[in-house]
Scaffold this active site. Structure first.
Site, PDB file in Angstrom:
ATOM      1  N   HIS A   1       0.845  -1.194   0.000  1.00 53.62           N
ATOM      2  CA  HIS A   1       0.000   0.000   0.000  1.00 53.62           C
ATOM      3  C   HIS A   1       0.879   1.242   0.000  1.00 53.62           C
ATOM      4  O   HIS A   1       1.511   1.564   1.014  1.00 53.62           O
ATOM      5  CB  HIS A   1      -0.908  -0.004   1.233  1.00 53.62           C
ATOM      6  CG  HIS A   1      -1.898   1.122   1.281  1.00 53.62           C
ATOM      7  ND1 HIS A   1      -3.259   0.911   1.311  1.00 53.62           N
ATOM      8  CD2 HIS A   1      -1.737   2.464   1.329  1.00 53.62           C
ATOM      9  CE1 HIS A   1      -3.889   2.064   1.377  1.00 53.62           C
ATOM     10  NE2 HIS A   1      -2.974   3.038   1.380  1.00 53.62           N
TER      11      HIS A   1
ATOM     12  N   HIS B   1       1.267   5.389  -2.179  1.00 48.90           N
ATOM     13  CA  HIS B   1       0.668   6.364  -3.096  1.00 48.90           C
ATOM     14  C   HIS B   1       1.786   7.003  -3.913  1.00 48.90           C
ATOM     15  O   HIS B   1       2.347   8.038  -3.530  1.00 48.90           O
ATOM     16  CB  HIS B   1      -0.107   7.427  -2.312  1.00 48.90           C
ATOM     17  CG  HIS B   1      -1.308   6.904  -1.605  1.00 48.90           C
ATOM     18  ND1 HIS B   1      -2.589   7.072  -2.094  1.00 48.90           N
ATOM     19  CD2 HIS B   1      -1.435   6.199  -0.453  1.00 48.90           C
ATOM     20  CE1 HIS B   1      -3.456   6.496  -1.261  1.00 48.90           C
ATOM     21  NE2 HIS B   1      -2.769   5.957  -0.255  1.00 48.90           N
TER      22      HIS B   1
ATOM     23  N   GLN C   1      -9.893   9.500  -4.021  1.00 46.14           N
ATOM     24  CA  GLN C   1      -9.460  10.236  -2.834  1.00 46.14           C
ATOM     25  C   GLN C   1     -10.568  11.112  -2.237  1.00 46.14           C
ATOM     26  O   GLN C   1     -10.707  11.219  -1.020  1.00 46.14           O
ATOM     27  CB  GLN C   1      -8.257  11.106  -3.184  1.00 46.14           C
ATOM     28  CG  GLN C   1      -7.773  12.019  -2.068  1.00 46.14           C
ATOM     29  CD  GLN C   1      -7.147  11.265  -0.907  1.00 46.14           C
ATOM     30  OE1 GLN C   1      -5.988  10.891  -0.972  1.00 46.14           O
ATOM     31  NE2 GLN C   1      -7.912  11.026   0.151  1.00 46.14           N
TER      32      GLN C   1
ATOM     33  N   HIS D   1      -9.553   1.926   0.979  1.00 52.16           N
ATOM     34  CA  HIS D   1      -9.261   2.605   2.239  1.00 52.16           C
ATOM     35  C   HIS D   1     -10.545   2.506   3.076  1.00 52.16           C
ATOM     36  O   HIS D   1     -11.610   2.940   2.617  1.00 52.16           O
ATOM     37  CB  HIS D   1      -8.947   4.077   1.995  1.00 52.16           C
ATOM     38  CG  HIS D   1      -7.604   4.332   1.391  1.00 52.16           C
ATOM     39  ND1 HIS D   1      -7.207   3.769   0.190  1.00 52.16           N
ATOM     40  CD2 HIS D   1      -6.577   5.120   1.806  1.00 52.16           C
ATOM     41  CE1 HIS D   1      -5.976   4.187  -0.094  1.00 52.16           C
ATOM     42  NE2 HIS D   1      -5.571   5.016   0.868  1.00 52.16           N
TER      43      HIS D   1
ATOM     44  N   GLU E   1     -10.450   4.652   8.045  1.00 51.18           N
ATOM     45  CA  GLU E   1      -9.182   5.282   8.423  1.00 51.18           C
ATOM     46  C   GLU E   1      -9.499   6.518   9.274  1.00 51.18           C
ATOM     47  O   GLU E   1      -9.435   7.653   8.823  1.00 51.18           O
ATOM     48  CB  GLU E   1      -8.374   5.670   7.184  1.00 51.18           C
ATOM     49  CG  GLU E   1      -6.976   6.177   7.526  1.00 51.18           C
ATOM     50  CD  GLU E   1      -6.210   6.671   6.318  1.00 51.18           C
ATOM     51  OE1 GLU E   1      -5.045   7.074   6.495  1.00 51.18           O
ATOM     52  OE2 GLU E   1      -6.752   6.657   5.194  1.00 51.18           O
TER      53      GLU E   1
ATOM     54  N   ASP F   1       2.714   3.364   2.613  1.00 51.11           N
ATOM     55  CA  ASP F   1       1.650   4.349   2.466  1.00 51.11           C
ATOM     56  C   ASP F   1       2.178   5.662   1.897  1.00 51.11           C
ATOM     57  O   ASP F   1       2.029   5.932   0.724  1.00 51.11           O
ATOM     58  CB  ASP F   1       0.911   4.573   3.783  1.00 51.11           C
ATOM     59  CG  ASP F   1      -0.441   5.250   3.585  1.00 51.11           C
ATOM     60  OD1 ASP F   1      -0.847   5.424   2.426  1.00 51.11           O
ATOM     61  OD2 ASP F   1      -1.088   5.600   4.585  1.00 51.11           O
TER      62      ASP F   1
END
Length: 431
Positions: free
Chosen positions: A59, A61, A154, A212, A215, A311
């Site tokens: 995971h 980005h 997002q 996701h 979170e 991440d």
């Protein structure tokens, strides 16, 4: 016959005896206690060091990496301020900007033994600029790294104008995995629909799912159960990942017990992200402050497959990091109270075997005859020492070809009395 490469006197994870490993045509050809009767064009003496399958970053980005301070720093350290800063930064994204930063970070990860990466990429952009760049990067790095791309909404699938259509376009362009972000939608009902839409899209394109999910520190954020239920109803077992799940550290134990059992039944993978989780969560607490990471230890004990991701790397959410998955595992060991001797071996699995199961690459992953010769040699004798020392990754191989090497640092102590210099190995030299 003469092999391409032989690694001699190597130690494999959880195996007490040293082995020799012969590589031919990019595959592990023979693994045995003694291959002294055969030769190779190149031989490496592991001298009892740990030879591991490659690390996996389950995971990250890559579209946001290395944007720290652009256009400003995250002063509150919260997830929400990070999202706001990213919404400002992504207005200036260009194809070359994303490509250049992603390639730089992939080089960092490969040099540290990570050869499989699952990257979420922001799909809340009418032009899908970052996605188009990363699709190009995926092809460009195939010789040194396998990259999976997740279509990640997002700003929400329902809460962002045209979110559904953008997710569909992202899948049509070639994303490997469908993403989601139910807890960030405006309402609970919209969050549930976020999950349902992700499953519908995954079924249509025959893709895995990685959302996701929860979170947040909010104990009332409970979309992971929706993912588990949809997994069972849609018969998508083994193909679904719930990432973060940090609200689980705030659930009461009775509900957590129920949820963990449901995740095990649904065969949903969970990915924790120790760096971001511990930095971003608990920001609204005074004292005591919550650690912010999901219940890794309890999930594993109940048979749920858990993996780790890095991440963020020098971006609006996490200002530090260099893409070292072994460091992520070490932090998880601390945060999750997994310091028992056998638990330490299990922590090593979070960035190797467990992560391979999450990415569903088990058929081509691992130190076994006939599988691709992807591996790294660490300057440590076992997983315990690797997690303690975070040692150099001496050699990194992809399909039998060396793609990275590291020369370990050498510390020397100089005595005032002029006696001989002493090497410092950071390993006990006790009688």
């Amino acid at each position: 016959m003469q092999y391409d490469v032989i690694i001699r006197h190597a130690r494999l994870h959880r195996q007490p005896e040293l082995v020799d490993i012969a590589i031919q045509d990019g595959q592990f050809a023979r693994i045995a206690r003694d291959l002294s009767s055969v030769t190779a064009a190149r031989e490496i003496d592991a001298a009892g060091r740990l030879l591991s399958p490659p690390f996996i970053d389950a995971h990250v980005h890559l579209d946001a990496v290395l944007t720290l301070g652009q256009p400003r720093y995250n002063q509150s350290g919260t997830l929400l301020e990070g999202i706001q800063i990213w919404s400002e930064r992504k207005q200036s994204l260009t194809h070359e900007d994303v490509r250049r930063r992603a390639l730089e970070e992939i080089r960092w990860e490969v040099a540290q033994g990570t050869l499989h990466i699952r990257s979420h990429v922001d799909a809340c952009d009418p032009d899908l600029t970052a996605l188009r760049a990363l699709l190009e990067v995926r092809e460009e790095v195939r010789d040194m790294c396998d990259l999976q791309l997740v279509a990640f909404p997002q700003d929400g699938i329902l809460s962002f104008p045209g979110g559904r259509e953008l997710m569909r376009r992202a899948m049509e362009l070639g994303c490997d995995v469908v993403g989601g972000i139910p807890h960030y939608e405006w309402t609970r009902d919209m969050g549930v629909e976020d999950v349902h839409y992700a499953f519908a899209l995954a079924k249509e394109f025959n893709r895995d799912i990685d959302c996701h999910c929860d979170e947040t520190d909010d104990p009332l954020s409970r979309f992971t159960e929706v993912m588990a239920a949809d997994t069972i109803e849609q018969s998508w077992q083994g193909r679904v990942t719930a990432s973060h799940c940090t609200a689980m550290h705030s659930y009461d134990n009775a509900y957590a017990f129920k949820l963990i059992g449901l995740l095990a039944r649904a065969q949903v993978n969970v990915v924790a992200n120790p760096f971001d989780n511990v930095v971003l969560q608990g920001r609204f607490d005074s004292y005591p402050k919550r650690r912010g990471i999901t219940r890794v230890k309890e999930l594993l004990a109940s048979g749920v497959n858990v993996a780790l991701g890095h991440d963020s790397i020098m971006d609006p959410w996490f200002p530090m990091g260099r893409g070292d998955m072994l460091a992520a595992a070490q932090l998880a060991l601390y945060l999750c109270h997994m310091s028992g001797y056998e638990e330490i071996d299990a922590v090593f699995d979070l960035i190797t075997a467990n992560a391979a199961k999450t990415l569903r690459i088990q058929d081509r992953y691992g130190i076994e005859e006939g599988k691709p010769a992807d591996f790294l040699l660490l300057d440590a004798p076992n997983a315990f020492e690797a997690l303690r020392l975070l040692p150099a990754r001496l050699h990194v191989f992809k399909r039998g070809r060396e793609v990275a090497t590291t020369t370990p640092a050498h510390s020397v102590l100089h005595r005032q009395d002029g006696s001989d210099d002493q090497s410092v190995t950071y390993r006990p030299q006790l009688q």
